[in-house]
Design an enzyme around this catalytic site. Structure first.
Site, PDB file in Angstrom:
ATOM      1  N   SER A 152       0.827  -1.206   0.000  1.00 50.32           N
ATOM      2  CA  SER A 152       0.000   0.000   0.000  1.00 50.32           C
ATOM      3  C   SER A 152       0.863   1.258   0.000  1.00 50.32           C
ATOM      4  CB  SER A 152      -0.983  -0.016   1.177  1.00 50.32           C
ATOM      5  OG  SER A 152      -0.325  -0.453   2.335  1.00 50.32           O
ATOM      6  N   ALA A 174       5.185   1.079  -4.299  1.00 49.44           N
ATOM      7  CA  ALA A 174       4.419  -0.020  -4.891  1.00 49.44           C
ATOM      8  C   ALA A 174       3.316   0.524  -5.801  1.00 49.44           C
ATOM      9  CB  ALA A 174       3.823  -0.882  -3.781  1.00 49.44           C
ATOM     10  N   LYS A 217      16.475  -0.365  -3.084  1.00 52.86           N
ATOM     11  CA  LYS A 217      17.399   0.453  -2.321  1.00 52.86           C
ATOM     12  C   LYS A 217      16.615   1.315  -1.329  1.00 52.86           C
ATOM     13  CE  LYS A 217      18.140   4.662  -3.495  1.00 52.86           C
ATOM     14  NZ  LYS A 217      16.928   5.472  -3.705  1.00 52.86           N
ATOM     15  N   GLU A 265      16.647  17.684  -9.361  1.00 50.35           N
ATOM     16  CA  GLU A 265      15.193  17.523  -9.333  1.00 50.35           C
ATOM     17  C   GLU A 265      14.591  18.857  -8.947  1.00 50.35           C
ATOM     18  OE1 GLU A 265      13.715  12.984  -8.351  1.00 50.35           O
ATOM     19  OE2 GLU A 265      13.914  14.385  -6.709  1.00 50.35           O
ATOM     20  N   HIS A 282      22.587   5.324  -7.589  1.00 51.34           N
ATOM     21  CA  HIS A 282      22.311   5.675  -8.993  1.00 51.34           C
ATOM     22  C   HIS A 282      23.535   6.309  -9.688  1.00 51.34           C
ATOM     23  CE1 HIS A 282      18.348   4.775  -7.759  1.00 51.34           C
ATOM     24  NE2 HIS A 282      17.924   5.967  -7.436  1.00 51.34           N
ATOM     25  N   LEU A 284      27.437  15.858 -29.156  1.00 58.29           N
ATOM     26  CA  LEU A 284      28.893  15.978 -29.227  1.00 58.29           C
ATOM     27  C   LEU A 284      29.219  17.343 -29.809  1.00 58.29           C
ATOM     28  CD1 LEU A 284      31.729  14.690 -29.062  1.00 58.29           C
ATOM     29  CD2 LEU A 284      31.358  13.809 -31.364  1.00 58.29           C
TER      30      LEU A 284
HETATM   31  C1  BG6 Z   1      14.823   7.341  -6.020  1.00 64.06           C
HETATM   32  C2  BG6 Z   1      15.080   8.307  -4.904  1.00 64.06           C
HETATM   33  O1  BG6 Z   1      15.686   6.238  -5.925  1.00 64.06           O
HETATM   34  O2  BG6 Z   1      15.032   7.986  -7.262  1.00 64.06           O
HETATM   35  C3  BG6 Z   1      14.223   9.542  -5.038  1.00 64.06           C
HETATM   36  O3  BG6 Z   1      14.805   7.679  -3.671  1.00 64.06           O
HETATM   37  C4  BG6 Z   1      14.366  10.158  -6.404  1.00 64.06           C
HETATM   38  O4  BG6 Z   1      14.518  10.501  -4.040  1.00 64.06           O
HETATM   39  C5  BG6 Z   1      14.169   9.091  -7.481  1.00 64.06           C
HETATM   40  O5  BG6 Z   1      13.393  11.161  -6.544  1.00 64.06           O
HETATM   41  C6  BG6 Z   1      14.464   9.643  -8.848  1.00 64.06           C
HETATM   42  O6  BG6 Z   1      14.112   8.713  -9.823  1.00 64.06           O
HETATM   43  P1  BG6 Z   1      13.851   9.185 -11.310  1.00 64.06           P
HETATM   44  O7  BG6 Z   1      13.680   7.917 -12.062  1.00 64.06           O
HETATM   45  O8  BG6 Z   1      12.605  10.036 -11.254  1.00 64.06           O
HETATM   46  O9  BG6 Z   1      15.025   9.981 -11.706  1.00 64.06           O
END
Ligand code: BG6
Length: 476
Positions: free
Chosen positions: A19, A23, A158, A226, A250, A390
């Protein structure tokens, strides 16, 4: 085109944390997209499991909020969503209770049209739940051992711990029940098309590999921005912060794909080995190498935005960083001396993930009257609007010898007009098909924690204060 295969055998997905936001917003929509493309077996079942009590109908209503069809998908979207939801069931219980999983098992037996289906356990839960849930699933007898059929696989989201020590503990706890071959750790950036393309760019073209080293490359910059804050995830975020949330996983995975040597062959093991070799050559930065910031309240895009410390679930004196910047180096023949700058920030001016590789300038003598030619730069934009650009120097048309910076520009959407699949779709399908190529191995994650753990520990022991930047800043 390489058309993905639908898993041939029946599969039951057991979604723990069903929930929660992850997910409902990511995993279930990705399963729905696979279902819509005919990429799930007809007998597919989704069993949601979480602590809160819901009927199947209430659970389906929760899921329905985030099911959308892609533009241009033929057929009646609402009917397809209804048909997908008919495959979804729910069971509530405590994550560490074998009895609760026995109840789940009963529901699975009652609903399953294909007894003996493969089982995919997806833990969309906080990492503190991984060990106890794995143990209880094992104790309840739900986990089919080994790699034989029907298989059981576990997918972990993660963050994999908070540091090297907690990662080792997590790995040990889950390994008591699931072997490494059964364990899939999701780093969804590896499922993004433009991240996968880094391998193709480097190793399917003759052009780049000869200049992919310290002789020709001046610097590499991996930038992640972001334009949103933590969006109600204060409870989680304040324990982790930007370094653990995106840099340690990432961005470090992207760096490894940029910097690794050519894998010795295809397949997950060779790629993972190549990434691991690079990660182990990165000296851990000292605490002062990290510039850390935190967003403060400001007006942005016509609205007043809360500062991080005012967000729900965040203590008013929190020192958790939402912005981080540092330079890493790689101590090997290929990269010694080349700075890899990483920048990551929430609540900045725009959404952007890109890698910028700047090449060394050429000698200016030949073009002396026109000035030094600007250095070449290769920019791989991962999102939004995936592209490769490039920059090259050209002669300006005319009688003189004037130089201009021009560019070769490849936009994915114009070259590949078909929809780019979402990272989670690709990764879920890979788990069902038993393909681990896009999943980091435990050794890579351990190496990634070794890079960041010492600095994080010291910064937190000292309770270092991050600088403040206004929500929406472009360069904090
Ligand atoms: C997640 C982070 O792993 O990746 C988030 O916990 C982040 O904080 C998100 O916003 C970003 O994912 P994407 O695919 O929108 O770049």
């Amino acid at each position: 085109m390489n058309v993905p295969a639908a898993p041939a055998e029946p599969v039951a997905v057991v979604l723990l944390g069903a929930s929660g936001d992850l997910a409902r917003k990511k995993i279930v929509p990705a399963l729905f997209a696979l279902f819509s493309q005919g990429l799930l077996p007809a007998s597919f079942r989704l069993y949601g499991f979480a602590r809160s009590a819901h009927t199947d109908a209430a659970f389906r209503a929760l899921l329905a909020e985030h099911l959308t069809c892609r533009a241009g998908t033929p057929g009646d979207c609402a009917a397809r969503a209804r048909s997908f939801l008919d495959h979804c069931f729910y069971c509530s219980g405590a994550y560490d209770s074998p009895d609760a999983y026995l109840d789940l098992f009963q529901i699975m037996n009652d609903r399953d049209p294909a007894p003996g289906a493969n089982r995919l356990f997806y833990l969309a839960t906080p990492p503190s739940v991984f060990g106890p849930a794995a143990r209880a699933l094992g104790d309840a007898g739900l986990v089919q051992c080994g790699t034989s059929r029907p298989w059981s696989r576990i997918v972990l989201e993660k963050p994999f711990g908070r540091d090297r020590e907690s990662f080792d503990r997590l790995a040990r706890d889950t390994a008591r029940v699931f072997r490494e071959e059964q364990t899939y750790r999701i780093d969804h950036y590896l499922g993004k098309e433009a991240v996968q393309n880094l391998m193709a760019l480097r190793f399917a073209n003759r052009l780049f590999e000869p200049v992919w080293n310290r002789t020709a490359v001046e610097s590499v910059r991996i930038e992640w921005r972001e334009d949103i804050g933590i969006e109600g995830r204060g409870g989680y975020y304040d324990r982790y912060g930007i370094v653990r949330d995106v840099m340690q996983n990432h961005l470090l995975q992207v760096l490894a794909l940029i910097a690794m040597d050519r894998p010795v062959g295809p397949g997950a093991a060779a790629v993972s080995r190549a990434k691991l070799d690079v990660l182990r050559r990165i000296p851990p930065p000292g605490p002062d190498a990290l510039r850390l910031g935190q967003y403060a309240a400001a007006d942005f895009q016509g609205r007043t935005r809360l500062g991080y410390r005012e967000e729900t679930g965040v203590p008013p004196d929190s020192r958790t960083p939402t912005y981080a910047e540092l330079v890493l180096t790689i101590e090997n023949e290929r990269w010694r001396g080349v700075p890899f700058r990483m920048i990551a920030g929430k609540a900045l001016d725009r959404k952007l993930t890109e890698v910028r590789i700047r090449f060394k300038p050429v000698s200016a003598d030949l073009f002396a009257p026109a000035g030094s030619p600007p250095p070449n730069e290769l920019v791989a934009r991962i999102q939004p609007d995936e592209s490769l650009r490039l920059s090259i120097v050209s002669k300006k048309p005319g009688f003189g010898l004037d130089l201009a910076e021009t560019a070769l520009d490849l936009r994915y959407r114009s070259v590949f007009p078909a929809d780019v699949p979402d990272a989670y779709e690709r990764l879920l399908l890979d788990v069902m098909n038993g393909d681990k190529s896009l999943f980091p191995h435990a050794d890579e994650l351990a190496a990634a924690w070794d890079i960041f753990t010492p600095a994080l520990r010291e910064i937190e022991d000292r309770r270092r204060e991050p600088f403040l930047y206004p929500f929406g800043a472009d360069a904090p």
